[in-house]
Scaffold this motif. Structure first.
Motif, PDB file in Angstrom:
ATOM      1  N   GLU A 123       0.826  -1.203   0.000  1.00 28.88           N
ATOM      2  CA  GLU A 123       0.000   0.000   0.000  1.00 28.88           C
ATOM      3  C   GLU A 123       0.869   1.266   0.000  1.00 28.88           C
ATOM      4  OE1 GLU A 123      -3.008   0.351  -0.597  1.00 28.88           O
ATOM      5  OE2 GLU A 123      -4.191  -1.327   0.137  1.00 28.88           O
ATOM      6  N   LYS A 124       1.903   1.261  -0.833  1.00 24.41           N
ATOM      7  CA  LYS A 124       2.780   2.406  -1.082  1.00 24.41           C
ATOM      8  C   LYS A 124       3.689   2.757   0.093  1.00 24.41           C
ATOM      9  CE  LYS A 124      -0.952   4.412  -2.099  1.00 24.41           C
ATOM     10  NZ  LYS A 124      -2.037   5.392  -2.322  1.00 24.41           N
ATOM     11  N   GLU A 125       3.693   1.927   1.122  1.00 19.58           N
ATOM     12  CA  GLU A 125       4.570   2.184   2.263  1.00 19.58           C
ATOM     13  C   GLU A 125       5.637   1.100   2.384  1.00 19.58           C
ATOM     14  OE1 GLU A 125       1.393   4.472   5.222  1.00 19.58           O
ATOM     15  OE2 GLU A 125       2.559   2.761   5.927  1.00 19.58           O
ATOM     16  N   GLU A 126       6.829   1.504   2.787  1.00 20.88           N
ATOM     17  CA  GLU A 126       7.889   0.541   3.019  1.00 20.88           C
ATOM     18  C   GLU A 126       7.575  -0.250   4.276  1.00 20.88           C
ATOM     19  OE1 GLU A 126      12.068   1.893   2.709  1.00 20.88           O
ATOM     20  OE2 GLU A 126      12.387   0.817   4.604  1.00 20.88           O
ATOM     21  N   ARG A 127       7.568  -1.567   4.144  1.00 19.23           N
ATOM     22  CA  ARG A 127       7.228  -2.424   5.278  1.00 19.23           C
ATOM     23  C   ARG A 127       8.423  -3.259   5.741  1.00 19.23           C
ATOM     24  NH1 ARG A 127       1.730  -2.656   6.425  1.00 19.23           N
ATOM     25  NH2 ARG A 127       0.771  -0.876   5.396  1.00 19.23           N
ATOM     26  N   GLY A 128       9.482  -3.238   4.948  1.00 22.00           N
ATOM     27  CA  GLY A 128      10.661  -3.996   5.333  1.00 22.00           C
ATOM     28  C   GLY A 128      11.849  -3.587   4.494  1.00 22.00           C
ATOM     29  N   ARG A 129      13.027  -3.651   5.099  1.00 21.62           N
ATOM     30  CA  ARG A 129      14.245  -3.283   4.396  1.00 21.62           C
ATOM     31  C   ARG A 129      15.339  -4.248   4.802  1.00 21.62           C
ATOM     32  NH1 ARG A 129      16.317   2.072   2.520  1.00 21.62           N
ATOM     33  NH2 ARG A 129      18.475   1.693   1.966  1.00 21.62           N
ATOM     34  N   GLY A 130      16.058  -4.750   3.811  1.00 24.31           N
ATOM     35  CA  GLY A 130      17.170  -5.658   4.068  1.00 24.31           C
ATOM     36  C   GLY A 130      18.453  -4.884   4.325  1.00 24.31           C
ATOM     37  N   ASN A 131      19.535  -5.616   4.424  1.00 22.97           N
ATOM     38  CA  ASN A 131      20.823  -5.029   4.757  1.00 22.97           C
ATOM     39  C   ASN A 131      21.513  -4.499   3.503  1.00 22.97           C
ATOM     40  OD1 ASN A 131      23.045  -4.279   6.245  1.00 22.97           O
ATOM     41  ND2 ASN A 131      23.994  -6.303   6.115  1.00 22.97           N
ATOM     42  N   PHE A 132      20.976  -3.421   2.969  1.00 25.45           N
ATOM     43  CA  PHE A 132      21.540  -2.783   1.790  1.00 25.45           C
ATOM     44  C   PHE A 132      21.786  -1.315   2.109  1.00 25.45           C
ATOM     45  CE2 PHE A 132      21.488  -5.643  -1.842  1.00 25.45           C
ATOM     46  CZ  PHE A 132      20.818  -6.731  -1.311  1.00 25.45           C
ATOM     47  N   PRO A 133      22.811  -0.714   1.452  1.00 27.32           N
ATOM     48  CA  PRO A 133      23.136   0.694   1.741  1.00 27.32           C
ATOM     49  C   PRO A 133      22.055   1.643   1.251  1.00 27.32           C
ATOM     50  CG  PRO A 133      24.457  -0.155  -0.084  1.00 27.32           C
ATOM     51  CD  PRO A 133      23.743  -1.330   0.481  1.00 27.32           C
ATOM     52  N   ASP A 134      22.179   2.895   1.686  1.00 23.48           N
ATOM     53  CA  ASP A 134      21.194   3.914   1.328  1.00 23.48           C
ATOM     54  C   ASP A 134      21.203   4.262  -0.155  1.00 23.48           C
ATOM     55  OD1 ASP A 134      21.602   5.798   4.430  1.00 23.48           O
ATOM     56  OD2 ASP A 134      20.464   3.995   3.937  1.00 23.48           O
ATOM     57  N   ARG A 135      22.183   3.750  -0.885  1.00 25.12           N
ATOM     58  CA  ARG A 135      22.190   3.970  -2.330  1.00 25.12           C
ATOM     59  C   ARG A 135      20.995   3.277  -2.996  1.00 25.12           C
ATOM     60  NH1 ARG A 135      25.447   1.419  -5.126  1.00 25.12           N
ATOM     61  NH2 ARG A 135      26.185  -0.187  -3.677  1.00 25.12           N
ATOM     62  N   PHE A 136      20.433   2.338  -2.289  1.00 26.41           N
ATOM     63  CA  PHE A 136      19.260   1.602  -2.777  1.00 26.41           C
ATOM     64  C   PHE A 136      17.997   2.256  -2.211  1.00 26.41           C
ATOM     65  CE2 PHE A 136      20.935  -2.332  -4.722  1.00 26.41           C
ATOM     66  CZ  PHE A 136      22.279  -2.218  -4.385  1.00 26.41           C
ATOM     67  N   SER A 137      17.063   2.542  -3.091  1.00 26.92           N
ATOM     68  CA  SER A 137      15.786   3.079  -2.651  1.00 26.92           C
ATOM     69  C   SER A 137      14.691   2.540  -3.545  1.00 26.92           C
ATOM     70  CB  SER A 137      15.790   4.617  -2.677  1.00 26.92           C
ATOM     71  OG  SER A 137      15.964   5.092  -3.993  1.00 26.92           O
ATOM     72  N   ALA A 138      13.481   2.662  -3.091  1.00 28.03           N
ATOM     73  CA  ALA A 138      12.366   2.150  -3.878  1.00 28.03           C
ATOM     74  C   ALA A 138      11.123   2.948  -3.552  1.00 28.03           C
ATOM     75  CB  ALA A 138      12.154   0.658  -3.604  1.00 28.03           C
ATOM     76  N   ARG A 139      10.122   2.749  -4.377  1.00 28.26           N
ATOM     77  CA  ARG A 139       8.827   3.337  -4.096  1.00 28.26           C
ATOM     78  C   ARG A 139       7.754   2.514  -4.787  1.00 28.26           C
ATOM     79  NH1 ARG A 139       8.510   8.946  -7.625  1.00 28.26           N
ATOM     80  NH2 ARG A 139       9.511   8.180  -9.525  1.00 28.26           N
ATOM     81  N   GLN A 140       6.541   2.682  -4.308  1.00 30.06           N
ATOM     82  CA  GLN A 140       5.401   1.990  -4.899  1.00 30.06           C
ATOM     83  C   GLN A 140       4.357   3.024  -5.276  1.00 30.06           C
ATOM     84  OE1 GLN A 140       3.132  -0.753  -2.387  1.00 30.06           O
ATOM     85  NE2 GLN A 140       2.806  -2.107  -4.129  1.00 30.06           N
ATOM     86  N   PHE A 141       3.752   2.838  -6.415  1.00 34.31           N
ATOM     87  CA  PHE A 141       2.808   3.800  -6.953  1.00 34.31           C
ATOM     88  C   PHE A 141       1.363   3.396  -6.639  1.00 34.31           C
ATOM     89  CE2 PHE A 141       5.998   6.207  -9.051  1.00 34.31           C
ATOM     90  CZ  PHE A 141       6.971   5.290  -9.418  1.00 34.31           C
ATOM     91  N   PRO A 142       0.411   4.338  -6.851  1.00 32.67           N
ATOM     92  CA  PRO A 142      -0.999   4.015  -6.555  1.00 32.67           C
ATOM     93  C   PRO A 142      -1.511   2.786  -7.288  1.00 32.67           C
ATOM     94  CG  PRO A 142      -0.731   6.376  -6.779  1.00 32.67           C
ATOM     95  CD  PRO A 142       0.595   5.765  -7.161  1.00 32.67           C
ATOM     96  N   ASN A 143      -0.951   2.475  -8.444  1.00 34.46           N
ATOM     97  CA  ASN A 143      -1.407   1.276  -9.175  1.00 34.46           C
ATOM     98  C   ASN A 143      -0.646   0.031  -8.727  1.00 34.46           C
ATOM     99  OD1 ASN A 143       1.093   1.645 -10.294  1.00 34.46           O
ATOM    100  ND2 ASN A 143       0.403   1.623 -12.423  1.00 34.46           N
ATOM    101  N   TYR A 144       0.139   0.150  -7.640  1.00 35.69           N
ATOM    102  CA  TYR A 144       0.907  -0.934  -7.002  1.00 35.69           C
ATOM    103  C   TYR A 144       2.161  -1.339  -7.758  1.00 35.69           C
ATOM    104  CZ  TYR A 144      -3.368  -1.013  -4.353  1.00 35.69           C
ATOM    105  OH  TYR A 144      -4.459  -0.633  -3.614  1.00 35.69           O
TER     106      TYR A 144
END
Lengths: 112, 113
Positions: free
Chosen positions: A51-72
């Protein structure tokens, strides 16, 4: 029904560049997870979005990012690429309330 | 290090025989386990899963067995076919970790004619 789709299928970048990978989940699935699979190893968890929110993050540096859009659908961004970021990046989706994750074909990233 | 591991990196079986792929896990708090098949150049394909409140689950030609006492998981494939040749991964989910899966390093199954 279409499965999880990812684009592009292959990508070549040079060190220091950034990359954006895209994922469309199975229709009706609201949860998307990203994994990195280095050659010869099992996938390693990077992020999970629901639902467009980050619910978990693994052991990766801040160079990695993600997002989810309204259409999932979802994007994975990696900045300041390193040679070690060369891998198969997998996206998986799942239906709300169910554990089973279904994977896409992946994007193979090569960093030179 | 990874908490999920596989006993054998490679397994060769004759076509028509049964295959057994084993997996050890170390986290007693894991409550969900899943097997995937990955063919060369493709993403992992779901085979079968099992919750920690079960010890056996069957699908079409596949059976997963869970032994929580010794933290062991196995995948049995009946009447192995050439199309079963692939790398097989087991994965676990720690209780409360949403949908984060921890994978082992995989077993290469080769079906001999």
């Amino acid at each position: 029904d279409a499965g999880v789709t990812q684009s592009p299928t292959h990508l070549i970048k040079t060190r220091g560049q950034h990359v954006t990978l895209r994922c469309s989940p199975i229709s009706g699935h609201k949860s998307v997870s990203w994994y990195q699979q280095v050659l010869g190893q099992g996938p390693q968890f990077i992020f999970q979005y629901y639902e467009k929110e980050e619910r978990g993050r693994g052991n990766f540096p801040d160079r990695f990012s993600a997002r989810q859009f309204p259409n999932y659908s979802s994007e994975l961004n990696v900045n300041a690429l390193l040679l070690g970021d060369s891998a198969l990046y997998l996206c998986a989706s799942s239906f709300a309330g169910q554990e089973t994750q279904y994977f896409g074909p992946g994007t193979r990233l090569l960093v030179l | 290090g990874e908490s999920v591991g596989l006993h054998l990196p490679t397994l060769s079986v004759q076509e028509g025989d049964n295959s057994i792929i084993n997996c050890a896990y170390s986290n007693s708090a894991s409550d969900y386990f899943i097997w995937y098949k990955q063919e060369s150049g493709k993403g992992p394909q779901f085979i079968i899963d099992i919750r920690s409140n079960m010890d056996k689950r069957q699908g079409q030609r596949v059976t997963v067995l869970l032994n929580k006492t010794v933290k062991h998981l196995s995948l049995q494939i009946a009447a192995t076919q050439p199309g079963d040749s692939a790398v097989y991964f087991c994965a676990e989910r720690f209780s409360g970790s949403a949908r984060q899966l921890t994978f082992g390093s995989g077993t290469q199954l080769t079906v001999l004619p």
